[in-house]
Design a protein around this motif. Structure first.
Motif, mmCIF file in Angstrom:
data_model
loop_
_atom_site.group_PDB
_atom_site.id
_atom_site.type_symbol
_atom_site.label_atom_id
_atom_site.label_comp_id
_atom_site.label_asym_id
_atom_site.label_seq_id
_atom_site.Cartn_x
_atom_site.Cartn_y
_atom_site.Cartn_z
ATOM 1 N N UNK A 79 0.846 -1.164 0.000
ATOM 2 C CA UNK A 79 0.000 0.000 0.000
ATOM 3 C C UNK A 79 0.898 1.235 0.000
ATOM 4 N N UNK A 80 0.728 2.106 -0.961
ATOM 5 C CA UNK A 80 1.548 3.322 -1.008
ATOM 6 C C UNK A 80 1.187 4.274 0.129
ATOM 7 N N UNK A 81 2.183 4.962 0.606
ATOM 8 C CA UNK A 81 1.959 5.941 1.672
ATOM 9 C C UNK A 81 1.668 7.305 1.065
ATOM 10 N N UNK A 82 0.842 8.072 1.766
ATOM 11 C CA UNK A 82 0.592 9.450 1.344
ATOM 12 C C UNK A 82 1.802 10.295 1.743
ATOM 13 N N UNK A 83 1.954 11.481 1.165
ATOM 14 C CA UNK A 83 3.068 12.347 1.570
ATOM 15 C C UNK A 83 3.051 12.643 3.080
ATOM 16 N N UNK A 84 1.882 12.798 3.655
ATOM 17 C CA UNK A 84 1.791 13.037 5.097
ATOM 18 C C UNK A 84 2.275 11.849 5.917
ATOM 19 N N UNK A 85 1.938 10.647 5.460
ATOM 20 C CA UNK A 85 2.387 9.445 6.153
ATOM 21 C C UNK A 85 3.901 9.289 6.033
ATOM 22 N N UNK A 86 4.432 9.559 4.861
ATOM 23 C CA UNK A 86 5.891 9.486 4.668
ATOM 24 C C UNK A 86 6.577 10.462 5.613
ATOM 25 N N UNK A 87 6.061 11.669 5.704
ATOM 26 C CA UNK A 87 6.648 12.672 6.604
ATOM 27 C C UNK A 87 6.591 12.203 8.055
ATOM 28 N N UNK A 88 5.482 11.601 8.447
ATOM 29 C CA UNK A 88 5.330 11.083 9.816
ATOM 30 C C UNK A 88 6.397 10.036 10.122
ATOM 31 N N UNK A 89 6.559 9.059 9.216
ATOM 32 C CA UNK A 89 7.529 7.988 9.458
ATOM 33 C C UNK A 89 8.958 8.495 9.371
ATOM 34 N N UNK A 90 9.217 9.432 8.482
ATOM 35 C CA UNK A 90 10.553 10.023 8.414
ATOM 36 C C UNK A 90 10.882 10.751 9.718
ATOM 37 N N UNK A 91 9.904 11.457 10.255
ATOM 38 C CA UNK A 91 10.112 12.168 11.526
ATOM 39 C C UNK A 91 10.372 11.180 12.659
ATOM 40 N N UNK A 92 9.590 10.107 12.714
ATOM 41 C CA UNK A 92 9.809 9.101 13.759
ATOM 42 C C UNK A 92 11.194 8.480 13.650
ATOM 43 N N UNK A 93 11.616 8.132 12.422
ATOM 44 C CA UNK A 93 12.945 7.539 12.253
ATOM 45 C C UNK A 93 14.049 8.536 12.576
ATOM 46 N N UNK B 158 9.430 -1.814 13.134
ATOM 47 C CA UNK B 158 8.382 -2.804 13.399
ATOM 48 C C UNK B 158 7.008 -2.137 13.328
ATOM 49 N N UNK B 159 6.884 -0.946 13.893
ATOM 50 C CA UNK B 159 5.605 -0.227 13.824
ATOM 51 C C UNK B 159 5.231 0.087 12.381
ATOM 52 N N UNK B 160 6.204 0.544 11.598
ATOM 53 C CA UNK B 160 5.961 0.857 10.191
ATOM 54 C C UNK B 160 5.564 -0.406 9.426
ATOM 55 N N UNK B 161 6.240 -1.497 9.681
ATOM 56 C CA UNK B 161 5.923 -2.751 8.992
ATOM 57 C C UNK B 161 4.485 -3.172 9.274
#
Length: 60
Positions: A1-15, A29-32
């Motif tokens: 499932x592709x991520x939206x730009x907002x979701x990508x930003x969220x995961x990038x911030x968490x990482x 693990x959360x992202x997976x």
């Protein structure tokens, strides 16, 4: 499932907020789980992938 730009930003911030490999492992693990959704076959594949990564990097 592709991520939206907002979701990508969220995961990038968490990482980006992680400082150790164990912290990164938790985020990955959360992202997976989020990526797999309810697809148990995808989840199983991601578990195998992340289990290997965690075994090699979590102690760092």
């Amino acid at each position: 499932m592709p991520l939206t730009p907002g979701q990508v930003a969220y995961w990038q911030k968490r990482l980006a907020a992680t400082t150790t490999n164990p912290d990164r492992a938790r985020v990955l693990w959360d992202l997976a789980r989020a990526l797999a959704g309810t697809d148990e076959e995808s989840w199983a594949d991601l578990v195998r992938l992340l289990s290997t990564w965690t075994q090699h990097h979590a102690a760092s």
